[in-house]
Design a protein around this motif. Structure first.
Motif, mmCIF file in Angstrom:
data_model
loop_
_atom_site.group_PDB
_atom_site.id
_atom_site.type_symbol
_atom_site.label_atom_id
_atom_site.label_comp_id
_atom_site.label_asym_id
_atom_site.label_seq_id
_atom_site.Cartn_x
_atom_site.Cartn_y
_atom_site.Cartn_z
ATOM 1 N N ASN A 211 59.515 -30.999 -58.656
ATOM 2 C CA ASN A 211 59.807 -31.963 -57.660
ATOM 3 C C ASN A 211 58.847 -32.872 -56.933
ATOM 4 O O ASN A 211 58.793 -32.913 -55.991
ATOM 5 C CB ASN A 211 60.896 -31.546 -56.763
ATOM 6 C CG ASN A 211 61.649 -32.488 -55.982
ATOM 7 O OD1 ASN A 211 62.116 -33.387 -56.429
ATOM 8 N ND2 ASN A 211 61.903 -32.101 -54.575
ATOM 9 N N LEU A 214 58.878 -36.239 -55.826
ATOM 10 C CA LEU A 214 59.671 -36.766 -54.436
ATOM 11 C C LEU A 214 59.717 -35.903 -53.204
ATOM 12 O O LEU A 214 59.845 -36.289 -52.106
ATOM 13 C CB LEU A 214 61.206 -36.834 -54.793
ATOM 14 C CG LEU A 214 61.584 -37.975 -56.178
ATOM 15 C CD1 LEU A 214 63.055 -37.938 -56.465
ATOM 16 C CD2 LEU A 214 61.238 -39.223 -55.437
ATOM 17 N N LEU A 218 63.129 -36.365 -50.130
ATOM 18 C CA LEU A 218 63.769 -37.368 -50.977
ATOM 19 C C LEU A 218 64.812 -36.628 -51.938
ATOM 20 O O LEU A 218 65.472 -37.183 -52.235
ATOM 21 C CB LEU A 218 62.774 -38.108 -51.518
ATOM 22 C CG LEU A 218 61.860 -38.805 -50.867
ATOM 23 C CD1 LEU A 218 60.919 -39.854 -51.333
ATOM 24 C CD2 LEU A 218 62.591 -39.504 -49.395
ATOM 25 N N GLN A 293 56.556 -44.835 -48.983
ATOM 26 C CA GLN A 293 57.606 -45.471 -49.675
ATOM 27 C C GLN A 293 57.986 -46.939 -49.317
ATOM 28 O O GLN A 293 58.228 -47.782 -50.204
ATOM 29 C CB GLN A 293 58.889 -44.581 -50.100
ATOM 30 C CG GLN A 293 59.822 -44.307 -48.919
ATOM 31 C CD GLN A 293 60.865 -43.487 -49.557
ATOM 32 O OE1 GLN A 293 61.024 -43.089 -50.557
ATOM 33 N NE2 GLN A 293 61.960 -43.210 -48.636
ATOM 34 N N HIS A 324 69.116 -42.889 -60.128
ATOM 35 C CA HIS A 324 68.168 -42.235 -59.284
ATOM 36 C C HIS A 324 68.771 -42.230 -57.757
ATOM 37 O O HIS A 324 68.474 -41.230 -56.944
ATOM 38 C CB HIS A 324 66.853 -43.410 -59.190
ATOM 39 C CG HIS A 324 65.929 -42.893 -58.188
ATOM 40 N ND1 HIS A 324 64.969 -41.828 -58.339
ATOM 41 C CD2 HIS A 324 65.754 -43.263 -56.874
ATOM 42 C CE1 HIS A 324 64.215 -41.531 -57.457
ATOM 43 N NE2 HIS A 324 64.668 -42.386 -56.265
ATOM 44 N N SER A 328 68.912 -39.057 -55.110
ATOM 45 C CA SER A 328 67.693 -39.138 -54.486
ATOM 46 C C SER A 328 68.082 -39.716 -53.013
ATOM 47 O O SER A 328 68.469 -40.765 -53.127
ATOM 48 C CB SER A 328 66.493 -39.532 -55.193
ATOM 49 O OG SER A 328 66.499 -39.111 -56.494
ATOM 50 N N GLY A 332 60.458 -42.953 -53.478
ATOM 51 C CA GLY A 332 58.892 -42.203 -53.353
ATOM 52 C C GLY A 332 57.953 -43.262 -53.495
ATOM 53 O O GLY A 332 58.279 -44.501 -53.258
#
Ligand SMILES: *Cc1c(COP(=O)(O)O)cnc(C)c1O
Length: 434
Positions: A211, A214, A218, A293, A324, A328, A332
């Motif tokens: 991970n 992210l 996230l 982000q 996505h 999430s 990102g």
């Protein structure tokens, strides 16, 4: 524990492979004993916790720069004895990580690759690993080594296709290794769907998610059905490119015990000073990454409007946009784009000024790179070709600078390289878009 009890426990340990026999690491994480706040709060909130009085209630966890701890007496071992096995600064970090990663236990090691190494030591010859086809370069290198030297069977599949990937899962699947979004092709996979399919194929299969892209801010893969999650702490968690670190987190203590066994046995636990730096970095994760982000979104929109093929899950044009956002909380801050020519990409990268030419991401500074020549050079050209890896791909890892400065600098680099022209009306003309 008396000396005799300890001796008999150690004797059993030496002769047994049962994980239940392993001693727990000192100071187990106990994240579920109180109300949970939003992650932004949890990142900075630390329990007074056990031991706080011993350390004069210091606001920052002290660095216990010691290799050994004295025993109170011959028979009373105390909580810590040797820093390879446990250190209070590392324990504080691990407790904090378990809390923010939604884990029953977290472990801190010397790098992200070490975290993967610790996971792969759960494997035996003949075990099968199912993983993606756009992996972090170092991950690919380690898996290739295990395939060639340790009798591990590795299947690289297109994890973006749940149906075809699921066909590979079976009783021999021991480990499923996922990244989402991948770096640098920004491919997204259905973690929940893949975890369910893998567990249907083999209930004992361990689903493991890298991970790093992210961070727990996230995405929290353990909540999506993963058994293990690991991250490079070198990236967003620490945020300043001043340490190497890796973190591991598990849903079940049983798996955590097995991982801790390797960490203790091989001595790859994170050093006290680096544990302290990582704890410090984590406190600012949400302000850094949220700004990063937001900036990344603006940069992605600029490049998209300038006519480039951009890969970023914050753009509706991303083929797995909905998937996505289902798993999430954000896009990102890593994106990539194509220019149609390797030579042109090289010119653009060289012409940028604010964007530092560097491997890696997650730092507060913005970085630019060409994965084929840098981070992913360890994947040979033939494999890159088989996996449709665009050689001209430019990766941007967006920092916390002023977004207008970042876009301006990029625009200047694009003009200098001849990729775009700016008319007297200020309009951009893309000279390469297809
Ligand atoms: C950087 C990175 C790693 C490896 O972490 P190190 O701390 O450099 O060892 C693993 N996976 C991903 C996705 C990464 O970006």
């Amino acid at each position: 524990m008396s000396f005799n009890e300890l001796a008999s426990k150690l004797e059993k340990l030496n002769t047994s492979t049962e994980t239940e026999e392993l001693p727990p690491s000192p100071a187990l994480s106990s994240p579920r004993q109180r109300r949970q706040y939003a992650i932004e709060t949890e990142l900075v909130y630390t329990d007074a916790g056990e031991g706080a009085d011993k350390y004069h209630r210091s606001s920052s966890v002290p660095i216990f720069q010691t290799a050994t701890f004295k025993q109170e007496s011959l028979s009373n071992m105390g909580e810590y004895d040797y820093t390879r096995s446990g250190n209070p600064t590392r324990s504080a970090l691990e407790r904090h990580l378990a809390k923010i990663m939604g884990a029953s236990r977290a472990l801190a090691v010397s790098s992200g690759m070490t975290a993967l190494d610790v996971v792969t030591r759960l494997l035996k010859p003949g075990d099968e690993v199912v993983t993606g086809d756009d992996l972090y370069g170092g991950t690919n290198r380690l898996l290739t080594y295990l395939k060639e030297n340790a009798g591990i069977i590795v299947h690289h599949v297109d994890t973006t296709n749940l149906e075809s990937a699921s066909k590979v899962f079976g009783p021999k699947t021991a480990l499923v290794l996922l990244e989402s979004p991948t770096n640098p092709l920004i491919k997204v996979c259905d973690i929940q769907g893949l975890a369910a399919a893998a567990h249907a194929g083999n209930p004992n299969a361990l689903v493991c998610v890298d991970n790093t892209m992210l961070s727990p801010l996230l995405m929290r893969p353990l909540e999506l059905g993963a058994d293990i999650v690991y991250e490079s702490g070198t990236k967003y968690l620490s945020g300043h490119h001043d340490i190497m670190a890796g973190v591991l987190a598990v849903r079940e203590n049983k798996v955590g015990d097995r991982l801790f066994f390797t960490i203790n046995a091989s001595g790859c636990g994170l050093s006290p000073f680096d544990s302290w730096l990582l704890l410090r970095g984590i406190k600012t994760l949400s302000v850094r990454l949220e700004k990063q982000q937001r900036n990344a979104q603006q940069v992605a929109e600029f490049l998209h409007e300038a006519g480039f093929k951009v890969r970023f899950p914050g753009l509706k044009s991303h083929p797995q946009y909905d998937l996505h956002w289902k798993q999430s909380r954000g896009a990102g801050a890593v994106l990539s784009f194509e220019t149609g020519s390797v030579a042109l990409s090289e010119k653009i990268v060289e012409a940028a000024r604010i964007w530092g030419i560097s491997v890696s991401f997650g730092c507060v500074n913005s970085l630019i790179s060409m994965p084929c020549k840098m981070s992913h050079a360890s994947i040979d050209e033939k494999t890159r070709k088989e996996r449709d890896f665009p050689e001209d791909l430019i990766r941007l890892c967006v920092g916390i600078e002023d977004p207008d400065d970042l876009i301006d600098d990029l625009k200047t680099a694009l003009v200098k390289a001849g990729a775009v022209t700016i008319g007297i009306d200020g309009q951009l003309t893309n000279n390469v878009s297809n």
